[in-house]
Design a protein around this motif. Sequence first.
Motif, PDB file in Angstrom:
ATOM      1  N   ASP A 163       4.377  24.900  54.586  1.00 57.06           N
ATOM      2  CA  ASP A 163       3.713  24.158  53.513  1.00 57.06           C
ATOM      3  C   ASP A 163       2.207  24.415  53.521  1.00 57.06           C
ATOM      4  O   ASP A 163       1.597  24.705  52.489  1.00 57.06           O
ATOM      5  N   LYS A 164       1.599  24.350  54.691  1.00 55.77           N
ATOM      6  CA  LYS A 164       0.149  24.557  54.799  1.00 55.77           C
ATOM      7  C   LYS A 164      -0.240  25.987  54.424  1.00 55.77           C
ATOM      8  O   LYS A 164      -1.222  26.204  53.698  1.00 55.77           O
ATOM      9  N   PHE A 211      -8.204  19.436  43.647  1.00 58.41           N
ATOM     10  CA  PHE A 211      -8.495  19.155  45.049  1.00 58.41           C
ATOM     11  C   PHE A 211      -9.818  18.415  45.246  1.00 58.41           C
ATOM     12  O   PHE A 211     -10.012  17.752  46.264  1.00 58.41           O
ATOM     13  N   LYS A 230       4.993  22.384  41.308  1.00 65.13           N
ATOM     14  CA  LYS A 230       5.667  21.995  42.545  1.00 65.13           C
ATOM     15  C   LYS A 230       6.992  22.726  42.755  1.00 65.13           C
ATOM     16  O   LYS A 230       7.372  22.986  43.895  1.00 65.13           O
ATOM     17  N   LEU A 277      -4.655  28.137  47.173  1.00 68.34           N
ATOM     18  CA  LEU A 277      -6.018  27.673  46.936  1.00 68.34           C
ATOM     19  C   LEU A 277      -7.024  28.804  47.101  1.00 68.34           C
ATOM     20  O   LEU A 277      -8.001  28.899  46.348  1.00 68.34           O
ATOM     21  N   ASN A 325      -0.122  26.498  50.721  1.00 69.14           N
ATOM     22  CA  ASN A 325      -1.263  25.856  50.072  1.00 69.14           C
ATOM     23  C   ASN A 325      -2.556  26.628  50.317  1.00 69.14           C
ATOM     24  O   ASN A 325      -3.382  26.773  49.404  1.00 69.14           O
ATOM     25  N   ASP A 369       9.608  19.092  49.261  1.00 70.36           N
ATOM     26  CA  ASP A 369       8.939  18.379  48.161  1.00 70.36           C
ATOM     27  C   ASP A 369       9.920  17.885  47.101  1.00 70.36           C
ATOM     28  O   ASP A 369       9.536  17.689  45.951  1.00 70.36           O
ATOM     29  N   HIS A 396       5.862  25.995  43.990  1.00 65.56           N
ATOM     30  CA  HIS A 396       5.384  25.807  45.361  1.00 65.56           C
ATOM     31  C   HIS A 396       6.553  25.717  46.339  1.00 65.56           C
ATOM     32  O   HIS A 396       6.493  26.280  47.440  1.00 65.56           O
ATOM     33  N   ILE A 453      -9.207  19.775  54.213  1.00 72.53           N
ATOM     34  CA  ILE A 453      -8.349  20.905  53.846  1.00 72.53           C
ATOM     35  C   ILE A 453      -8.352  21.962  54.952  1.00 72.53           C
ATOM     36  O   ILE A 453      -7.302  22.437  55.388  1.00 72.53           O
TER      37      ILE A 453
END
Length: 267
Positions: free
Chosen positions: A151-152, A170, A32, A159, A155, A72, A35, A212
């Motif tokens: 953020d999206k 996930f 995190k 991923l 991710n 976060d 991230h 997702i």
Amino acid sequence: MYLELAKQLLAEEYHKYYDKADEFGKTFMDEKIRHSYQVLGVGLYILRHEKLFQSGSAEENDRLKATVLLHDVGRFYEAYIGQYAKKVDHGVYGAKVLANEVLFNRNDVILPVRHHGHLIEKLYEDETYCALDADERKYIDEVIYLVRDADKLANFYLLSRNFAKMEKLFFPLSLQADNDFVPSEQVRNAFMAYQAINKQDVRNCADQALMILACLFDVRYVSSFVLMSRWGVMDKLLAKMAKFWQAEDAELFVRVIRDYLREKQFQ
């Protein structure tokens, strides 16, 4: 000033709970904090390329960067307390942390952090947000979508490139079921209507894959779509997600995503 203090606060929250966490919690916290800086990187790109953010002062720009980085800040406590089966909303907790910081105790920082992980309706129902005047609400809308887009995209990127390592995170065993490959009607309908999906409606892996991907429908800024195209993240994700659906559904869902992206490119 804002960004440097944000870096200090993020590090403080990380170290406050890291040594108290179990091994899973430590791994989660390490991910995190990485991230958080990946999201900042995407946020910097959006800030540079979206005209509406280019007219602000240097101080405002610095504060926006700090808000993105701190989205976060509540994750570390969430990971620590999760050892004791206590559920915490990291956005809500992060907003409480920021409310105790003089520089960050302001609506255009706290509200985007509090609601960045929720469906956007949660922001629009927030009593503090509703009490603001129209100009203040409009500005907070712009800030929260800066945070949400960044953020999206971070991710999606992570991923799409590390799916094998992150699949169990996930798609946990709790989602494995006999009807794995058949999305529930509610989730399917939301996806086909280009709507974000409430995680409370997710029943199996087919639903999870759609949830997702449906985060794409909540992306706002043109520069976000440009960056996704440059990365090729959606093609990579679609190839990974197809295994969770029956063949004809997979073909349909892939077409929906590609049509949506094509539509956004021509707006």
